[in-house]
Enzyme design. Structure first.
Site, PDB file in Angstrom:
ATOM      1  N   ILE A 113       7.575   2.159  -6.347  1.00 27.53           N
ATOM      2  CA  ILE A 113       7.358   2.592  -7.735  1.00 27.53           C
ATOM      3  C   ILE A 113       6.295   1.738  -8.430  1.00 27.53           C
ATOM      4  O   ILE A 113       5.541   2.239  -9.272  1.00 27.53           O
ATOM      5  CB  ILE A 113       8.682   2.632  -8.533  1.00 27.53           C
ATOM      6  CG1 ILE A 113       8.524   3.520  -9.755  1.00 27.53           C
ATOM      7  CG2 ILE A 113       9.174   1.237  -8.915  1.00 27.53           C
ATOM      8  CD1 ILE A 113       8.257   4.957  -9.451  1.00 27.53           C
ATOM      9  N   SER A 155       6.263 -11.134  -6.009  1.00 25.90           N
ATOM     10  CA  SER A 155       6.890 -10.370  -4.933  1.00 25.90           C
ATOM     11  C   SER A 155       7.022 -11.293  -3.738  1.00 25.90           C
ATOM     12  O   SER A 155       6.155 -12.150  -3.514  1.00 25.90           O
ATOM     13  CB  SER A 155       6.008  -9.159  -4.598  1.00 25.90           C
ATOM     14  OG  SER A 155       6.764  -8.026  -4.279  1.00 25.90           O
ATOM     15  N   ARG A 156       8.095 -11.113  -2.936  1.00 25.68           N
ATOM     16  CA  ARG A 156       8.320 -12.027  -1.821  1.00 25.68           C
ATOM     17  C   ARG A 156       7.282 -11.856  -0.725  1.00 25.68           C
ATOM     18  O   ARG A 156       6.851 -12.814  -0.101  1.00 25.68           O
ATOM     19  CB  ARG A 156       9.715 -11.795  -1.222  1.00 25.68           C
ATOM     20  CG  ARG A 156      10.847 -12.046  -2.186  1.00 25.68           C
ATOM     21  CD  ARG A 156      12.119 -11.478  -1.618  1.00 25.68           C
ATOM     22  NE  ARG A 156      11.912 -10.094  -1.173  1.00 25.68           N
ATOM     23  CZ  ARG A 156      12.796  -9.363  -0.533  1.00 25.68           C
ATOM     24  NH1 ARG A 156      13.978  -9.869  -0.264  1.00 25.68           N
ATOM     25  NH2 ARG A 156      12.526  -8.124  -0.180  1.00 25.68           N
ATOM     26  N   LYS A 193      14.731   1.484 -14.099  1.00 24.20           N
ATOM     27  CA  LYS A 193      16.096   1.995 -14.063  1.00 24.20           C
ATOM     28  C   LYS A 193      16.677   1.779 -12.677  1.00 24.20           C
ATOM     29  O   LYS A 193      15.906   1.745 -11.722  1.00 24.20           O
ATOM     30  CB  LYS A 193      16.166   3.483 -14.443  1.00 24.20           C
ATOM     31  CG  LYS A 193      15.197   4.408 -13.724  1.00 24.20           C
ATOM     32  CD  LYS A 193      15.258   4.663 -12.263  1.00 24.20           C
ATOM     33  CE  LYS A 193      16.491   5.080 -11.587  1.00 24.20           C
ATOM     34  NZ  LYS A 193      16.212   5.542 -10.191  1.00 24.20           N
ATOM     35  N   ASP A 209      21.080   6.639  -7.372  1.00 23.03           N
ATOM     36  CA  ASP A 209      19.745   6.112  -7.718  1.00 23.03           C
ATOM     37  C   ASP A 209      18.897   7.238  -8.327  1.00 23.03           C
ATOM     38  O   ASP A 209      18.377   7.077  -9.434  1.00 23.03           O
ATOM     39  CB  ASP A 209      19.068   5.464  -6.505  1.00 23.03           C
ATOM     40  CG  ASP A 209      17.691   4.949  -6.861  1.00 23.03           C
ATOM     41  OD1 ASP A 209      17.608   3.928  -7.564  1.00 23.03           O
ATOM     42  OD2 ASP A 209      16.685   5.603  -6.501  1.00 23.03           O
TER      43      ASP A 209
HETATM   44  P1  NAP Z   1      11.054  -0.459  -2.964  1.00 25.01           P
HETATM   45  O1  NAP Z   1       9.952   0.434  -2.476  1.00 25.01           O
HETATM   46  O2  NAP Z   1      12.077  -0.911  -1.997  1.00 25.01           O
HETATM   47  O3  NAP Z   1      10.365  -1.695  -3.687  1.00 25.01           O
HETATM   48  C1  NAP Z   1      11.095  -2.756  -4.283  1.00 25.01           C
HETATM   49  C2  NAP Z   1      10.391  -4.061  -3.995  1.00 25.01           C
HETATM   50  O4  NAP Z   1      11.177  -5.108  -4.566  1.00 25.01           O
HETATM   51  C3  NAP Z   1      10.284  -4.378  -2.527  1.00 25.01           C
HETATM   52  O5  NAP Z   1       9.089  -3.884  -1.985  1.00 25.01           O
HETATM   53  C4  NAP Z   1      10.391  -5.889  -2.453  1.00 25.01           C
HETATM   54  O6  NAP Z   1       9.096  -6.464  -2.404  1.00 25.01           O
HETATM   55  C5  NAP Z   1      11.046  -6.293  -3.782  1.00 25.01           C
HETATM   56  N1  NAP Z   1      12.376  -6.917  -3.576  1.00 25.01           N
HETATM   57  C6  NAP Z   1      12.820  -8.038  -4.171  1.00 25.01           C
HETATM   58  N2  NAP Z   1      14.052  -8.338  -3.798  1.00 25.01           N
HETATM   59  C7  NAP Z   1      14.424  -7.402  -2.932  1.00 25.01           C
HETATM   60  C8  NAP Z   1      15.606  -7.181  -2.196  1.00 25.01           C
HETATM   61  N3  NAP Z   1      16.667  -8.011  -2.274  1.00 25.01           N
HETATM   62  N4  NAP Z   1      15.662  -6.111  -1.372  1.00 25.01           N
HETATM   63  C9  NAP Z   1      14.601  -5.274  -1.274  1.00 25.01           C
HETATM   64  N5  NAP Z   1      13.444  -5.436  -1.976  1.00 25.01           N
HETATM   65  C10 NAP Z   1      13.355  -6.491  -2.798  1.00 25.01           C
HETATM   66  O7  NAP Z   1      11.859   0.256  -4.144  1.00 25.01           O
HETATM   67  P2  NAP Z   1      11.283   1.265  -5.241  1.00 25.01           P
HETATM   68  O8  NAP Z   1      11.439   2.674  -4.784  1.00 25.01           O
HETATM   69  O9  NAP Z   1       9.960   0.832  -5.708  1.00 25.01           O
HETATM   70  O10 NAP Z   1      12.401   1.088  -6.362  1.00 25.01           O
HETATM   71  C11 NAP Z   1      12.488  -0.090  -7.146  1.00 25.01           C
HETATM   72  C12 NAP Z   1      13.216   0.248  -8.428  1.00 25.01           C
HETATM   73  O11 NAP Z   1      12.482   1.273  -9.098  1.00 25.01           O
HETATM   74  C13 NAP Z   1      14.630   0.809  -8.213  1.00 25.01           C
HETATM   75  O12 NAP Z   1      15.497   0.357  -9.207  1.00 25.01           O
HETATM   76  C14 NAP Z   1      14.445   2.320  -8.335  1.00 25.01           C
HETATM   77  O13 NAP Z   1      15.609   2.983  -8.811  1.00 25.01           O
HETATM   78  C15 NAP Z   1      13.323   2.390  -9.352  1.00 25.01           C
HETATM   79  N6  NAP Z   1      12.548   3.629  -9.261  1.00 25.01           N
HETATM   80  C16 NAP Z   1      12.079   4.078  -8.071  1.00 25.01           C
HETATM   81  C17 NAP Z   1      11.416   5.314  -8.002  1.00 25.01           C
HETATM   82  C18 NAP Z   1      10.848   5.877  -6.721  1.00 25.01           C
HETATM   83  O14 NAP Z   1      10.421   7.054  -6.713  1.00 25.01           O
HETATM   84  N7  NAP Z   1      10.786   5.134  -5.638  1.00 25.01           N
HETATM   85  C19 NAP Z   1      11.237   6.060  -9.162  1.00 25.01           C
HETATM   86  C20 NAP Z   1      11.667   5.541 -10.367  1.00 25.01           C
HETATM   87  C21 NAP Z   1      12.330   4.334 -10.404  1.00 25.01           C
HETATM   88  P3  NAP Z   1       8.925  -7.879  -1.676  1.00 25.01           P
HETATM   89  O15 NAP Z   1       9.516  -7.726  -0.306  1.00 25.01           O
HETATM   90  O16 NAP Z   1       7.461  -8.131  -1.651  1.00 25.01           O
HETATM   91  O17 NAP Z   1       9.699  -8.862  -2.525  1.00 25.01           O
END
Ligand code: NAP
Length: 311
Positions: free
Chosen positions: A15, A37-38, A91, A169
């Site tokens: 996101i 970011s990690r 969110k 989610d």
């Molecule tokens: P994602 O692709 O998994 O990205 C989250 C990032 O957070 C990871 O790349 C990771 O980067 C970091 N992170 C830090 N601590 C972590 C942990 N313990 N486990 C996993 N990752 C960790 O997730 P996302 O889809 O972007 O979603 C993130 C948030 O945005 C969620 O709350 C989701 O509900 C919300 N969201 C997502 C979307 C969508 O379409 N994907 C839409 C709206 C809202 P590092 O490894 O570099 O730390």
């Protein structure tokens, strides 16, 4: 010209890359100064793995947007507020109600702006649906939020761990729209949670809710939809039916398609405009009602084991 306030992005995943980065650039309300970011980073933007290190290197940093999974949101938000930053929460705003209440109190104590964002409330046709429903008697609501988890959330293991919420989610997006377009409280009455044997969170959920005036609200959330993807809310009223679909981007009323307001930006552009207004006014925005409904769904939930899920 005065420079826009400096902002950092935390959690450089899907996101952050798909929406936050282009929306910060498009709206110009903030200047991206750093990432936290990690593992990941963005080309040309200073990258940090520790908040303290980032704040020391950027003393003018004013705000941070947290795009990490909900399980780590509280710790990051607490540290950011204590470091003096205004905070934009993706969110869901936290993994639990206790955490978000504590963050709201901390932000008040520290005089920092806390924005618990609900991006789906900024979908193009949500305001028009809310306005039309304001004068109508609601008879029934039917929510269908069905998507293919393998397509939209590949490899996101955190979804399946406690606090990741599973199908809630995306489902919480529907609940954020529901609680925006229908005034008054919504009560959770029954919740069936379909949990894969090898996972901690539901892959599907069926909810029965009720409006304050007793109108039934049904919700069908499913991560196993491999056919047409469906994100729609149908509301039956005394003046005909309203269908909000495409996640809130499209609206039909009594079978007629309503054209969107051409002045409205994308969901995330509107979110950043809202955050900028809140920061300028030194005002918080923390509405926990969608998270409360999810919490109630888990409190009243009947767990039904289903076949294991493998990504
Ligand atoms: P994602 O692709 O998994 O990205 C989250 C990032 O957070 C990871 O790349 C990771 O980067 C970091 N992170 C830090 N601590 C972590 C942990 N313990 N486990 C996993 N990752 C960790 O997730 P996302 O889809 O972007 O979603 C993130 C948030 O945005 C969620 O709350 C989701 O509900 C919300 N969201 C997502 C979307 C969508 O379409 N994907 C839409 C709206 C809202 P590092 O490894 O570099 O730390």
């Amino acid at each position: 010209m005065e420079q826009a306030p400096l902002i950092a992005l935390a959690g450089i995943g899907k996101i952050a890359r798909d929406q936050h980065l282009p929306s910060i650039a498009a709206t110009g309300n903030f200047t991206l100064a750093a990432t936290l970011s990690r593992n990941a980073s963005l080309s040309g933007v200073p990258a940090y793995r520790s908040l303290d290190e980032m704040c020391a290197a950027h003393p003018d940093l004013a705000a941070i947007a947290l795009c990490t999974p909900p399980q780590v949101r509280y710790e990051q938000a607490r540290a950011a507020l204590e470091a003096g930053l205004d905070v934009f929460l993706e969110k869901p705003p936290a993994a639990t109600l206790g955490e978000i209440e504590a963050l709201a109190a901390l932000a008040r104590d520290r005089d920092r702006v806390l924005f618990a964002s609900w991006h789906s409330r900024f979908a193009r046709q949500v305001p028009a649906a809310r306005d039309w429903l304001a004068d109508r008697t609601v008879r029934a609501v039917d929510i269908r939020w069905r998507e293919d988890v393998r397509h939209w959330h590949p490899g996101q293991d955190w979804l399946w761990q406690p606090g990741g919420m599973g199908v809630f989610d995306p489902g919480i997006n529907a609940l954020s729209i529901l609680t925006e377009i229908l005034p008054g409280p919504i009560f959770l009455r029954r919740s069936d949670l379909y949990v894969p044997e090898n996972r901690a969170t539901p892959i599907a959920a069926q909810l029965e809710m009720e409006t304050a005036t007793g109108a039934p609200v049904a919700a069908d959330f499913d991560f196993r939809e491999t056919g047409p993807q469906v994100w729609e809310i149908r509301v039956e009223t005394d003046a005909g039916s309203l269908l909000l679909h495409e996640g809130g981007a499209a609206l039909d009323i009594a079978g007629r398609t309503i054209a969107p307001d051409p002045a409205t930006g994308s969901e995330y552009e509107e979110l950043y405009r809202r955050f900028a207004r809140l920061v300028a006014a030194r005002q918080a925005e923390v509405d926990i009602t969608p998270l409360t409904l999810v919490s109630d769904a888990f409190l009243l939930g009947r767990q039904i084991p289903v076949e294991p899920f493998h990504d």
